[in-house]
Write a protein that holds these residues in place. Structure first.
Motif, mmCIF file in Angstrom:
data_model
loop_
_atom_site.group_PDB
_atom_site.id
_atom_site.type_symbol
_atom_site.label_atom_id
_atom_site.label_comp_id
_atom_site.label_asym_id
_atom_site.label_seq_id
_atom_site.Cartn_x
_atom_site.Cartn_y
_atom_site.Cartn_z
ATOM 1 N N PRO A 16 0.809 -1.445 0.275
ATOM 2 C CA PRO A 16 0.097 -0.139 -0.125
ATOM 3 C C PRO A 16 0.249 1.633 -0.417
ATOM 4 C CG PRO A 16 -1.029 -1.834 1.281
ATOM 5 C CD PRO A 16 0.460 -2.032 0.712
ATOM 6 N N CYS A 17 2.046 1.570 0.760
ATOM 7 C CA CYS A 17 3.424 2.272 0.999
ATOM 8 C C CYS A 17 3.168 3.115 -0.633
ATOM 9 C CB CYS A 17 3.852 2.061 1.265
ATOM 10 S SG CYS A 17 5.362 1.853 0.357
ATOM 11 N N GLY A 18 3.199 2.661 -1.871
ATOM 12 C CA GLY A 18 3.429 2.575 -3.246
ATOM 13 C C GLY A 18 4.676 1.878 -3.961
ATOM 14 N N CYS A 19 5.417 1.404 -3.112
ATOM 15 C CA CYS A 19 6.034 0.803 -3.493
ATOM 16 C C CYS A 19 7.188 0.395 -4.498
ATOM 17 C CB CYS A 19 7.536 0.532 -2.425
ATOM 18 S SG CYS A 19 6.866 -1.258 -1.477
ATOM 19 N N GLY A 48 -1.873 -7.108 0.485
ATOM 20 C CA GLY A 48 -0.949 -8.350 0.736
ATOM 21 C C GLY A 48 0.364 -7.918 0.220
ATOM 22 N N CYS A 49 1.266 -7.619 0.084
ATOM 23 C CA CYS A 49 2.320 -7.956 0.168
ATOM 24 C C CYS A 49 2.843 -6.228 0.924
ATOM 25 C CB CYS A 49 3.246 -7.262 -1.198
ATOM 26 S SG CYS A 49 3.056 -8.506 -2.016
ATOM 27 N N SER A 50 4.347 -6.218 2.133
ATOM 28 C CA SER A 50 3.714 -5.235 2.510
ATOM 29 C C SER A 50 5.344 -5.145 2.718
ATOM 30 C CB SER A 50 4.179 -5.163 4.249
ATOM 31 O OG SER A 50 2.247 -5.084 4.463
ATOM 32 N N CYS A 51 6.311 -3.599 2.892
ATOM 33 C CA CYS A 51 7.785 -4.099 2.689
ATOM 34 C C CYS A 51 7.688 -3.386 3.766
ATOM 35 C CB CYS A 51 8.339 -2.533 1.903
ATOM 36 S SG CYS A 51 7.570 -1.072 2.041
ATOM 37 N N LYS A 56 6.437 -1.377 8.886
ATOM 38 C CA LYS A 56 7.065 -0.137 10.145
ATOM 39 C C LYS A 56 5.965 0.493 10.692
ATOM 40 C CE LYS A 56 11.440 -1.435 10.681
ATOM 41 N NZ LYS A 56 13.155 -1.057 11.152
ATOM 42 N N ILE A 57 5.429 0.582 9.941
ATOM 43 C CA ILE A 57 4.637 2.547 9.997
ATOM 44 C C ILE A 57 3.260 1.239 10.302
ATOM 45 C CG2 ILE A 57 2.676 3.501 8.894
ATOM 46 C CD1 ILE A 57 4.754 3.925 6.879
ATOM 47 N N CYS A 58 2.686 0.331 10.134
ATOM 48 C CA CYS A 58 1.126 -0.485 10.339
ATOM 49 C C CYS A 58 1.368 -1.103 11.976
ATOM 50 C CB CYS A 58 1.200 -1.213 9.853
ATOM 51 S SG CYS A 58 0.297 -1.186 8.091
#
Length: 118
Positions: A16-19, A48-51, A56-58
């Motif tokens: 979701p961060c757009g990376c 789904g995927c998270s960097c 950490k933000i979550c």
């Protein structure tokens, strides 16, 4: 849009961060296709995927399967999350990580069977 299967696209699993991180497990996608087929309802990916940055933000400081592209939090249209988790736990009794929430179901394709409730 790059199709991963008949009903899922890579962008649905993107961080979701757009990376751009969207290296999702094909095994996971196959399980979600099975859920869609069983309930005959659309499946919507909430996460789904998270960097590592987004994780950490979550406040998910633990070694989340989302970091590996092997997990999804999802809902099935008009189906209660507990019914979805019941189906997954029956079908994959000795496999995978399955989590229950009031608003979604979690599935990941880790090697050991793990269950939890949020």
């Amino acid at each position: 849009m790059k199709a991963l299967s008949p009903h899922f696209f890579r962008h649905e699993f993107s961080c979701p961060c757009g990376c751009g991180f969207s290296d999702v497990s094909i095994e996971l996608v196959a399980i979600l296709e099975g859920v869609r087929q069983y309930f005959e309802r659309p499946v919507f990916i909430k996460k789904g995927c998270s960097c590592t940055h987004y994780n950490k933000i979550c406040a998910d400081e633990y070694a989340s399967q989302h970091l590996l592209g092997t997990a999804a939090d999802f809902i099935v249209d008009t189906i209660e999350p507990d019914k979805v988790a019941d189906y997954l736990e029956a079908k994959y009794a000795q496999q995978y990580g399955i989590g229950r929430s009031n608003t979604y179901t979690h599935i990941d394709v880790r090697a050991a069977a793990v269950r939890w409730w949020e």
